[in-house]
Every structure is written in C-alpha cells, then in structure tokens.
Design a protein around this motif. Structure first.
Motif, PDB file in Angstrom:
ATOM      1  N   GLY A 271       0.830  -1.198   0.000  1.00  0.00           N
ATOM      2  CA  GLY A 271       0.000   0.000   0.000  1.00  0.00           C
ATOM      3  C   GLY A 271       0.864   1.249   0.000  1.00  0.00           C
ATOM      4  N   THR A 272       0.569   2.170   0.902  1.00  0.00           N
ATOM      5  CA  THR A 272       1.295   3.435   0.954  1.00  0.00           C
ATOM      6  C   THR A 272       2.666   3.309   1.598  1.00  0.00           C
ATOM      7  N   GLY A 273       2.978   2.163   2.187  1.00  0.00           N
ATOM      8  CA  GLY A 273       4.283   1.941   2.795  1.00  0.00           C
ATOM      9  C   GLY A 273       4.409   2.406   4.227  1.00  0.00           C
ATOM     10  N   ARG A 274       3.322   2.814   4.850  1.00  0.00           N
ATOM     11  CA  ARG A 274       3.427   3.359   6.209  1.00  0.00           C
ATOM     12  C   ARG A 274       3.894   2.304   7.207  1.00  0.00           C
ATOM     13  N   HIS A 275       3.345   1.093   7.138  1.00  0.00           N
ATOM     14  CA  HIS A 275       3.757   0.048   8.091  1.00  0.00           C
ATOM     15  C   HIS A 275       5.211  -0.335   7.869  1.00  0.00           C
ATOM     16  N   LEU A 276       5.627  -0.453   6.619  1.00  0.00           N
ATOM     17  CA  LEU A 276       7.018  -0.765   6.317  1.00  0.00           C
ATOM     18  C   LEU A 276       7.936   0.330   6.850  1.00  0.00           C
ATOM     19  N   ALA A 277       7.551   1.581   6.690  1.00  0.00           N
ATOM     20  CA  ALA A 277       8.368   2.693   7.186  1.00  0.00           C
ATOM     21  C   ALA A 277       8.533   2.624   8.698  1.00  0.00           C
ATOM     22  N   ALA A 278       7.472   2.241   9.406  1.00  0.00           N
ATOM     23  CA  ALA A 278       7.550   2.131  10.862  1.00  0.00           C
ATOM     24  C   ALA A 278       8.507   1.019  11.279  1.00  0.00           C
ATOM     25  N   VAL A 279       8.486  -0.096  10.553  1.00  0.00           N
ATOM     26  CA  VAL A 279       9.408  -1.192  10.854  1.00  0.00           C
ATOM     27  C   VAL A 279      10.843  -0.762  10.592  1.00  0.00           C
ATOM     28  N   LEU A 280      11.088  -0.063   9.489  1.00  0.00           N
ATOM     29  CA  LEU A 280      12.441   0.403   9.183  1.00  0.00           C
ATOM     30  C   LEU A 280      12.925   1.416  10.213  1.00  0.00           C
TER      31      LEU A 280
ATOM     32  N   ALA B 247      17.044  -2.471   5.184  1.00  0.00           N
ATOM     33  CA  ALA B 247      16.485  -1.817   4.002  1.00  0.00           C
ATOM     34  C   ALA B 247      15.091  -2.381   3.763  1.00  0.00           C
ATOM     35  N   GLY B 248      14.286  -1.654   3.018  1.00  0.00           N
ATOM     36  CA  GLY B 248      12.917  -2.092   2.787  1.00  0.00           C
ATOM     37  C   GLY B 248      12.562  -2.147   1.316  1.00  0.00           C
ATOM     38  N   LEU B 249      11.708  -3.110   0.969  1.00  0.00           N
ATOM     39  CA  LEU B 249      11.178  -3.232  -0.387  1.00  0.00           C
ATOM     40  C   LEU B 249       9.661  -3.298  -0.300  1.00  0.00           C
ATOM     41  N   ALA B 250       8.998  -2.323  -0.921  1.00  0.00           N
ATOM     42  CA  ALA B 250       7.537  -2.284  -0.967  1.00  0.00           C
ATOM     43  C   ALA B 250       7.065  -2.869  -2.291  1.00  0.00           C
TER      44      ALA B 250
ATOM     45  N   ALA C 115       7.877   6.870   1.357  1.00  0.00           N
ATOM     46  CA  ALA C 115       7.481   6.614   2.738  1.00  0.00           C
ATOM     47  C   ALA C 115       8.660   6.652   3.706  1.00  0.00           C
ATOM     48  N   HIS C 116       9.849   6.297   3.222  1.00  0.00           N
ATOM     49  CA  HIS C 116      11.039   6.244   4.096  1.00  0.00           C
ATOM     50  C   HIS C 116      12.272   6.271   3.201  1.00  0.00           C
ATOM     51  N   PRO C 117      13.357   6.897   3.648  1.00  0.00           N
ATOM     52  CA  PRO C 117      14.571   6.954   2.806  1.00  0.00           C
ATOM     53  C   PRO C 117      15.137   5.592   2.437  1.00  0.00           C
TER      54      PRO C 117
END
Length: 286
Positions: A106-115, A122-125, A139-141
């Motif tokens: 989705g918008t990446g908000r949950h992934l950004a919080a985990v990062l 690092a994160g992959l949406a 959502a996150h650098p």
C-alpha cells in the motif's frame, strides 16, 4: 535506487540479477539478457512481466488510506509489526544489511515504521497499485518500491528476505517461503472477528470471514509454522468524515453505494466509536 536492495532483485522474465542503468534522463533496471524495466519518475520500478490481472487499489482508495493512516489510527498495527520484527533482525554494527519486504505494501506506512525501528535494515515495498507505490517510494529513505503481482513469482532472489510483512493482503505461501531466509519470519496481519464491528451492521460493510484463521493457514500451505499469535486492539473515536475515509480505503469501497453510505454515516452522529482488532501471526519457514 538502493543498490543493496537491487542486488537482491531478480528479473521477472528470466530470473537473472538486475542492475541500474541510466541513459540520459531515463533510468531502468536491466538484466544480462537485456530485459529492461523502467524506473518511474515517482521513484518506483515496474517489475511486472506482462500485464497485471488487476490494477489494485484506485487513486481514491489510496488517498483515503494515506489520510487515515497519517492520523495515526492504525499505528497500533505498525507498532506491533516493529516489535515482532526486532528479534529477527541482527543488531546494528555486525555488517549485515537485512531486507524487510512488504508484500502488498500500500502506501508503505507500516514498512516505514518497521524500518524506523531497524536502522540497519532496508525495505522493499511490493504492490500492484501504481497510486500506492507513488506514495510508498517516498514513505522512508530506505524504501525501494516495485510494481509486482504477489500472486506470481516474486522478483527476488531465493532466501533474500529477513522479514516479510503481509498486512490485509493476499498470501502466496510458496513464494513467501522461497524468498524468505530460513532464519527469517513472515508477519501476517488479518482482521479479528470484531474488527470495525460497530460499522458492519450500521453501514452494511463486509464482514470478517469466521474461517479467516483457517484460510490463512491454508494459504500458507505446508510452507510455514505459526510460532506465535496475538490480537491487538484499539478504540477509535472518529468523526463522520473519518468514518467515510475508513470505509473508502478498504474492500467495502467496492461494494457500497456512495449516496446511501453518506446518509448512513450522517445518521451515526459524532463521535463514532470504532474497534480496531487485528491478529498478528508470526510464522517461521518449515
């Protein structure tokens, strides 16, 4: 794009590694066999091989979700995911650069919080919705965003992922198992029985399937064992417009008449008390 994430991506056509190539103002990921995937100016890369069977959430649904999440109403979910991910990821400073993948980000908000809780990761949406990925890419650098259909083979190397998030999204058990490190964990969030219960009858929303837990287990097949599970709840106090946004960002948006829904929301008065109740299952690969 983050080269440490790109190193773990694979061509969706042939499975070869990908590398970033720049030609003038154009950027793309290319494999040694010449397959090329454009990086959009909004920051995400299209890693679909062929056409997607559907376009995912609409721009209106994504905008609604972004507004609702930005107000913090679902932060209980983000916090639970971050807490569950911490023990899985090695502590910072050991040279590791673990990858957190959100399948259906989705918008990446949950992934950004985990990062934010894992400064060494690092994160992959991954999502099939372009409007969602435009937001996820910002959502996150440390987020890289890619258009991908999670029902198909994921554009990732085997065992490339330390933590895989799956929040209110389809589950591809075989592919999740393939891309997850044997020491990694799959974190699955699904609605519990009383999620948004106050709105279901009064607004005619879709009900949570009573067999949801059984369906999740079946979708993961023999690939995972549930290690632990917990239900996380929060009581919200919403305005009428916030209720409208909440309905508009979920699956009920496809099944409700806008005019009739607006009248029913007005009839609720304010504030509207709403229960958020989700189940977070932590699964280890078999």
């Amino acid at each position: 794009m983050d080269p440490r994430v790109v190193d773990r991506l694979r061509c969706p056509v042939c499975g070869e590694p990908l590398a970033e190539a720049v030609t003038g103002a154009s950027r793309a990921l290319r494999c040694p066999r010449g397959h090329s995937f454009d990086i959009a100016r909004q920051g995400y890369v299209n890693l679909l091989a062929g056409r997607a069977p559907h376009g995912g959430d609409t721009a209106e649904m994504v905008a609604a979700r972004a507004d609702f999440l930005a107000a913090g109403h679902y932060d209980v979910i983000s916090a639970a995911l971050a807490e569950a991910a911490r023990p899985v990821v090695p502590p910072a400073g050991d040279g590791a650069y673990p990858l957190v993948v959100d399948a259906g980000a989705g918008t990446g908000r949950h992934l950004a919080a985990v990062l934010a809780a894992l400064p060494q990761a690092a994160g992959l949406a991954l999502d099939v919705s372009k409007p969602a990925l435009r937001r996820a890419a910002r959502a996150h650098p440390r987020v890289t965003a890619a258009l991908a259909d999670t029902w198909r083979r994921l554009p990732l190397a085997d065992a490339a992922t330390a933590v895989l998030l799956n929040v209110f999204a389809p589950r591809n058990g075989a592919e999740f198992h393939r891309v997850l490190d044997p020491a990694g964990r799959l974190l699955v969030v699904t609605p519990d029985a009383d999620h948004l219960t106050e709105l279901v009858d009064s607004l005619g929303l879709l009900r949570v399937d009573p067999a949801k837990a059984e369906r999740v287990a079946a979708s993961l097949g023999g690939h995972f064992t549930e290690e632990s599970a917990a239900v996380h709840r929060r009581q919200l106090s919403l305005t009428g417009p916030e209720v409208s946004t909440l309905v508009g960002m979920g699956p009920s948006a496809w099944h409700t008449d806008p005019a009739g829904l607006a009248a029913r929301i007005t009839a609720l008065g304010e504030p509207v008390r709403v229960t958020v109740a989700v189940r977070l299952g932590v699964h280890r690969p078999r």
